[in-house]
Design an enzyme around this catalytic site. Structure first.
Site, PDB file in Angstrom:
ATOM      1  N   SER A 238      12.913   7.429  -6.773  1.00 18.05           N
ATOM      2  CA  SER A 238      12.707   8.869  -6.554  1.00 18.05           C
ATOM      3  C   SER A 238      14.042   9.610  -6.432  1.00 18.05           C
ATOM      4  O   SER A 238      15.073   9.026  -6.078  1.00 18.05           O
ATOM      5  CB  SER A 238      11.901   9.104  -5.278  1.00 18.05           C
ATOM      6  OG  SER A 238      10.684   8.388  -5.327  1.00 18.05           O
TER       7      SER A 238
HETATM    8  N1  SAH Z   1       9.964   3.915  -3.338  1.00 21.67           N
HETATM    9  C1  SAH Z   1      10.507   3.439  -4.588  1.00 21.67           C
HETATM   10  C2  SAH Z   1      10.068   4.230  -5.800  1.00 21.67           C
HETATM   11  C3  SAH Z   1       8.631   4.087  -6.016  1.00 21.67           C
HETATM   12  S1  SAH Z   1       8.048   4.186  -7.675  1.00 21.67           S
HETATM   13  C4  SAH Z   1      12.026   3.383  -4.545  1.00 21.67           C
HETATM   14  O1  SAH Z   1      12.619   3.715  -3.520  1.00 21.67           O
HETATM   15  O2  SAH Z   1      12.611   2.956  -5.539  1.00 21.67           O
HETATM   16  C5  SAH Z   1       6.389   3.757  -7.274  1.00 21.67           C
HETATM   17  C6  SAH Z   1       6.170   2.284  -7.093  1.00 21.67           C
HETATM   18  O3  SAH Z   1       4.829   2.114  -6.643  1.00 21.67           O
HETATM   19  C7  SAH Z   1       6.268   1.489  -8.407  1.00 21.67           C
HETATM   20  O4  SAH Z   1       7.167   0.441  -8.257  1.00 21.67           O
HETATM   21  C8  SAH Z   1       4.840   0.991  -8.620  1.00 21.67           C
HETATM   22  O5  SAH Z   1       4.777  -0.276  -9.250  1.00 21.67           O
HETATM   23  C9  SAH Z   1       4.317   0.931  -7.194  1.00 21.67           C
HETATM   24  N2  SAH Z   1       2.862   0.937  -7.046  1.00 21.67           N
HETATM   25  C10 SAH Z   1       1.947   1.635  -7.752  1.00 21.67           C
HETATM   26  N3  SAH Z   1       0.704   1.368  -7.298  1.00 21.67           N
HETATM   27  C11 SAH Z   1       0.845   0.494  -6.257  1.00 21.67           C
HETATM   28  C12 SAH Z   1      -0.075  -0.153  -5.362  1.00 21.67           C
HETATM   29  N4  SAH Z   1      -1.405   0.028  -5.423  1.00 21.67           N
HETATM   30  N5  SAH Z   1       0.424  -0.974  -4.423  1.00 21.67           N
HETATM   31  C13 SAH Z   1       1.758  -1.209  -4.326  1.00 21.67           C
HETATM   32  N6  SAH Z   1       2.669  -0.633  -5.149  1.00 21.67           N
HETATM   33  C14 SAH Z   1       2.215   0.211  -6.095  1.00 21.67           C
END
Ligand code: SAH
Length: 220
Positions: free
Chosen positions: A63
């Protein structure tokens, strides 16, 4: 080189965070200390402190710094809390949380990203972060309750399990909307069955995919 990165990080904090109203000293200190350039893909290191999200592989993104700081501030942490993050991605947000509190739990659904995040978290001294590969729309049942929960992927609605895993007084921050635009919502558990709900700002996240998020079949 690392000196250049620390200059870039300071500029990021002054220009992207302080000027936009982020003032919580714990959040500012964390954003000043976590080496964001180690969490982005090597090809993007020179842009690690720019005002934008960046690719981290597996079609996911780290993000924008402002969003990380804003969401962290929205959890209203004092330093003693137990915090859950859904959507580990690069591990950067988890590292920011671990700079502020001792107990961080984070869940990622894509094993390759979880492995990469684990390696970087260990490298930057955030080995205390607990990381699990699973569908985070179920939260982390064995570790409940949490003082604060943050979801860093966009959901069609707020998963009930996450609200249920909050302590009384606990906060949940989550982007809710369609797959393009969402609003960041904050819930606060006021007693066992009651929650207040606020809309904080508009945002755009990759989808939360899982049993209580967007269906997996749309993305396979
Ligand atoms: N917080 C992260 C960025 C998040 S991007 C950072 O600091 O880099 C969103 C992430 O959520 C992705 O890696 C995606 O694979 C994950 N995601 C999506 N659905 C999910 C779920 N149901 N459970 C766990 N992770 C999930």
């Amino acid at each position: 080189m690392s000196n250049n990165f620390s200059v870039a990080r300071r500029l990021m904090v002054d220009q992207q965070l302080r000027l936009r109203g982020i003032s919580d000293p714990l959040v500012i200190a964390a954003m000043l200390s976590v080496p964001r350039h180690l969490f982005v893909e090597e090809a993007f290191q020179s842009r690690a402190y720019s005002d934008a999200p960046l690719p981290i592989g597996s079609k996911q993104t780290i993000s924008q710094p402002f969003m990380v700081a804003f969401m962290t501030a929205a959890l209203e942490l004092q330093g003693t809390e137990k915090v859950l993050e859904i959507g580990t991605g690069s591990g950067y947000q988890a590292a920011v949380l671990a700079t502020i509190v001792d107990q961080v739990f984070t869940v990622e659904r894509i094993p390759e990203l979880a492995r990469r995040a684990r390696r970087i978290l260990d490298l930057v001294g955030a080995a205390c972060v607990n990381l699990q590969v699973s569908d985070g729309t179920f939260g982390w049942e064995e570790q409940r309750p949490f003082d604060a929960i943050m979801v860093t992927a966009g959901s069609p609605e707020t998963p009930r399990h996450l609200l249920d895993q909050l302590k009384i007084g606990g906060r949940l921050v989550i982007p809710v909307g369609d797959q393009i635009d969402q609003v960041l919502k904050r819930y606060r558990r006021t007693d066992n069955a009651t929650f207040t709900e606020e809309t904080l700002l508009g945002c755009r996240f990759v989808p939360l995919i899982g049993r209580y998020g967007w269906p997996e079949s749309d993305y396979s």
